[in-house]
Motif scaffolding. Structure first.
Motif, PDB file in Angstrom:
ATOM      1  N   PRO A  28      -2.530  13.939  -9.530  1.00  0.00           N
ATOM      2  CA  PRO A  28      -1.442  14.752  -9.001  1.00  0.00           C
ATOM      3  C   PRO A  28      -0.832  14.207  -7.699  1.00  0.00           C
ATOM      4  O   PRO A  28       0.127  14.782  -7.180  1.00  0.00           O
ATOM      5  N   LEU A  29      -1.376  13.104  -7.195  1.00  0.00           N
ATOM      6  CA  LEU A  29      -0.931  12.584  -5.902  1.00  0.00           C
ATOM      7  C   LEU A  29       0.221  11.593  -6.058  1.00  0.00           C
ATOM      8  O   LEU A  29       0.447  11.038  -7.129  1.00  0.00           O
ATOM      9  N   ASP A  30       0.906  11.352  -4.958  1.00  0.00           N
ATOM     10  CA  ASP A  30       2.002  10.399  -4.928  1.00  0.00           C
ATOM     11  C   ASP A  30       1.455   8.982  -5.103  1.00  0.00           C
ATOM     12  O   ASP A  30       0.527   8.573  -4.399  1.00  0.00           O
ATOM     13  N   THR A  31       2.007   8.229  -6.035  1.00  0.00           N
ATOM     14  CA  THR A  31       1.512   6.874  -6.301  1.00  0.00           C
ATOM     15  C   THR A  31       1.730   5.925  -5.124  1.00  0.00           C
ATOM     16  O   THR A  31       1.068   4.893  -5.044  1.00  0.00           O
ATOM     17  N   ASP A  32       2.617   6.278  -4.204  1.00  0.00           N
ATOM     18  CA  ASP A  32       2.839   5.425  -3.030  1.00  0.00           C
ATOM     19  C   ASP A  32       1.564   5.221  -2.219  1.00  0.00           C
ATOM     20  O   ASP A  32       1.424   4.222  -1.524  1.00  0.00           O
ATOM     21  N   LEU A  33       0.642   6.152  -2.329  1.00  0.00           N
ATOM     22  CA  LEU A  33      -0.615   6.035  -1.607  1.00  0.00           C
ATOM     23  C   LEU A  33      -1.483   4.915  -2.169  1.00  0.00           C
ATOM     24  O   LEU A  33      -2.263   4.306  -1.457  1.00  0.00           O
ATOM     25  N   PHE A  34      -1.314   4.602  -3.429  1.00  0.00           N
ATOM     26  CA  PHE A  34      -2.198   3.649  -4.109  1.00  0.00           C
ATOM     27  C   PHE A  34      -1.577   2.272  -4.339  1.00  0.00           C
ATOM     28  O   PHE A  34      -2.266   1.356  -4.775  1.00  0.00           O
ATOM     29  N   ALA A  44      -0.393  -0.494   8.572  1.00  0.00           N
ATOM     30  CA  ALA A  44      -0.059   0.615   7.663  1.00  0.00           C
ATOM     31  C   ALA A  44      -0.749   0.415   6.315  1.00  0.00           C
ATOM     32  O   ALA A  44      -1.222   1.372   5.705  1.00  0.00           O
ATOM     33  N   ARG A  45      -0.812  -0.817   5.864  1.00  0.00           N
ATOM     34  CA  ARG A  45      -1.465  -1.101   4.587  1.00  0.00           C
ATOM     35  C   ARG A  45      -2.961  -0.780   4.650  1.00  0.00           C
ATOM     36  O   ARG A  45      -3.516  -0.157   3.743  1.00  0.00           O
ATOM     37  N   ILE A  46      -3.593  -1.188   5.738  1.00  0.00           N
ATOM     38  CA  ILE A  46      -5.024  -0.926   5.887  1.00  0.00           C
ATOM     39  C   ILE A  46      -5.288   0.577   5.915  1.00  0.00           C
ATOM     40  O   ILE A  46      -6.213   1.066   5.252  1.00  0.00           O
ATOM     41  N   ARG A  47      -4.489   1.338   6.644  1.00  0.00           N
ATOM     42  CA  ARG A  47      -4.662   2.796   6.704  1.00  0.00           C
ATOM     43  C   ARG A  47      -4.432   3.434   5.333  1.00  0.00           C
ATOM     44  O   ARG A  47      -5.187   4.311   4.904  1.00  0.00           O
ATOM     45  N   ARG A  48      -3.393   2.985   4.623  1.00  0.00           N
ATOM     46  CA  ARG A  48      -3.095   3.524   3.295  1.00  0.00           C
ATOM     47  C   ARG A  48      -4.240   3.225   2.333  1.00  0.00           C
ATOM     48  O   ARG A  48      -4.695   4.098   1.595  1.00  0.00           O
ATOM     49  N   GLU A  49      -4.716   1.983   2.331  1.00  0.00           N
ATOM     50  CA  GLU A  49      -5.813   1.599   1.442  1.00  0.00           C
ATOM     51  C   GLU A  49      -7.086   2.374   1.768  1.00  0.00           C
ATOM     52  O   GLU A  49      -7.793   2.804   0.852  1.00  0.00           O
ATOM     53  N   ARG A  50      -7.370   2.584   3.046  1.00  0.00           N
ATOM     54  CA  ARG A  50      -8.567   3.331   3.438  1.00  0.00           C
ATOM     55  C   ARG A  50      -8.480   4.770   2.919  1.00  0.00           C
ATOM     56  O   ARG A  50      -9.456   5.296   2.376  1.00  0.00           O
ATOM     57  N   THR A  51      -7.314   5.384   3.053  1.00  0.00           N
ATOM     58  CA  THR A  51      -7.122   6.755   2.571  1.00  0.00           C
ATOM     59  C   THR A  51      -7.286   6.820   1.053  1.00  0.00           C
ATOM     60  O   THR A  51      -7.957   7.707   0.518  1.00  0.00           O
ATOM     61  N   PHE A  76      -2.103  -5.176  -8.853  1.00  0.00           N
ATOM     62  CA  PHE A  76      -1.566  -4.377  -7.750  1.00  0.00           C
ATOM     63  C   PHE A  76      -2.289  -3.051  -7.613  1.00  0.00           C
ATOM     64  O   PHE A  76      -2.739  -2.470  -8.599  1.00  0.00           O
ATOM     65  N   GLY A  77      -2.367  -2.570  -6.394  1.00  0.00           N
ATOM     66  CA  GLY A  77      -2.810  -1.212  -6.133  1.00  0.00           C
ATOM     67  C   GLY A  77      -4.310  -1.019  -6.007  1.00  0.00           C
ATOM     68  O   GLY A  77      -5.104  -1.932  -6.178  1.00  0.00           O
ATOM     69  N   ILE A  78      -4.640   0.224  -5.664  1.00  0.00           N
ATOM     70  CA  ILE A  78      -6.035   0.647  -5.556  1.00  0.00           C
ATOM     71  C   ILE A  78      -6.433   1.252  -6.894  1.00  0.00           C
ATOM     72  O   ILE A  78      -5.792   2.173  -7.387  1.00  0.00           O
ATOM     73  N   TRP A  79      -7.467   0.724  -7.484  1.00  0.00           N
ATOM     74  CA  TRP A  79      -7.995   1.203  -8.774  1.00  0.00           C
ATOM     75  C   TRP A  79      -9.495   1.331  -8.638  1.00  0.00           C
ATOM     76  O   TRP A  79     -10.177   0.360  -8.296  1.00  0.00           O
ATOM     77  N   GLY A  80     -10.026   2.513  -8.879  1.00  0.00           N
ATOM     78  CA  GLY A  80     -11.467   2.709  -8.805  1.00  0.00           C
ATOM     79  C   GLY A  80     -12.047   2.363  -7.453  1.00  0.00           C
ATOM     80  O   GLY A  80     -13.167   1.894  -7.350  1.00  0.00           O
ATOM     81  N   GLY A  81     -11.260   2.570  -6.405  1.00  0.00           N
ATOM     82  CA  GLY A  81     -11.741   2.293  -5.059  1.00  0.00           C
ATOM     83  C   GLY A  81     -11.713   0.829  -4.676  1.00  0.00           C
ATOM     84  O   GLY A  81     -12.329   0.434  -3.690  1.00  0.00           O
ATOM     85  N   THR A  82     -11.010  -0.009  -5.446  1.00  0.00           N
ATOM     86  CA  THR A  82     -10.926  -1.431  -5.127  1.00  0.00           C
ATOM     87  C   THR A  82      -9.479  -1.847  -4.905  1.00  0.00           C
ATOM     88  O   THR A  82      -8.569  -1.380  -5.585  1.00  0.00           O
ATOM     89  N   THR A  83      -9.283  -2.744  -3.959  1.00  0.00           N
ATOM     90  CA  THR A  83      -7.967  -3.331  -3.712  1.00  0.00           C
ATOM     91  C   THR A  83      -7.813  -4.561  -4.592  1.00  0.00           C
ATOM     92  O   THR A  83      -8.770  -5.003  -5.245  1.00  0.00           O
TER      93      THR A  83
END
Length: 110
Positions: A28-34, A44-51, A76-83
């Motif tokens: 349900p979250l905005d994909t911009d976060l991932f 900003a990337r590090i903070r976004r990835e950490r969140t 691309f993106g965060i999947w299963g907690g991995t960058t």
């Protein structure tokens, strides 16, 4: 004159390969976060990835998500907690103590 009837005996739709996604905490979250944004700065990337990774930590389908990203080579993106970088590292060949080369085939679990 009647029209010929065509019957396509198609298999029933199957969601078995992606059904796990319906149970993901990120759904349900905005994909911009991932996913990275154009012009996103390093901090900003590090903070976004950490969140995003924090959300993934308690996700009930984290392992399935990570396996999907590794098996499909998701670039691309965060999947299963991995960058992207984490996944490249997980896919790299490793030298074992015996000098054999092995490849990580399953995600790390925490």
């Amino acid at each position: 004159m009647s029209q010929p009837r065509f019957s396509l005996d198609m298999p029933a739709p199957s969601t078995s390969l992606w059904d796990w996604q319906t149970h993901a905490q990120c759904r349900p979250l905005d994909t911009d976060l991932f996913f990275p944004r154009e012009g996103e700065g390093h901090g900003a990337r590090i903070r976004r990835e950490r969140t995003a990774k924090e959300i993934c930590q308690s996700c009930p389908v984290r392992n399935q998500c990570q396996n999907h990203a590794l098996s499909t080579g998701e670039p691309f993106g965060i999947w299963g907690g991995t960058t992207e970088k984490d996944r490249r590292h997980l896919r790299q060949p490793r030298i074992t103590r015996c000098g054999e080369i092995s490849r990580v085939s399953s995600p790390q679990t925490h």
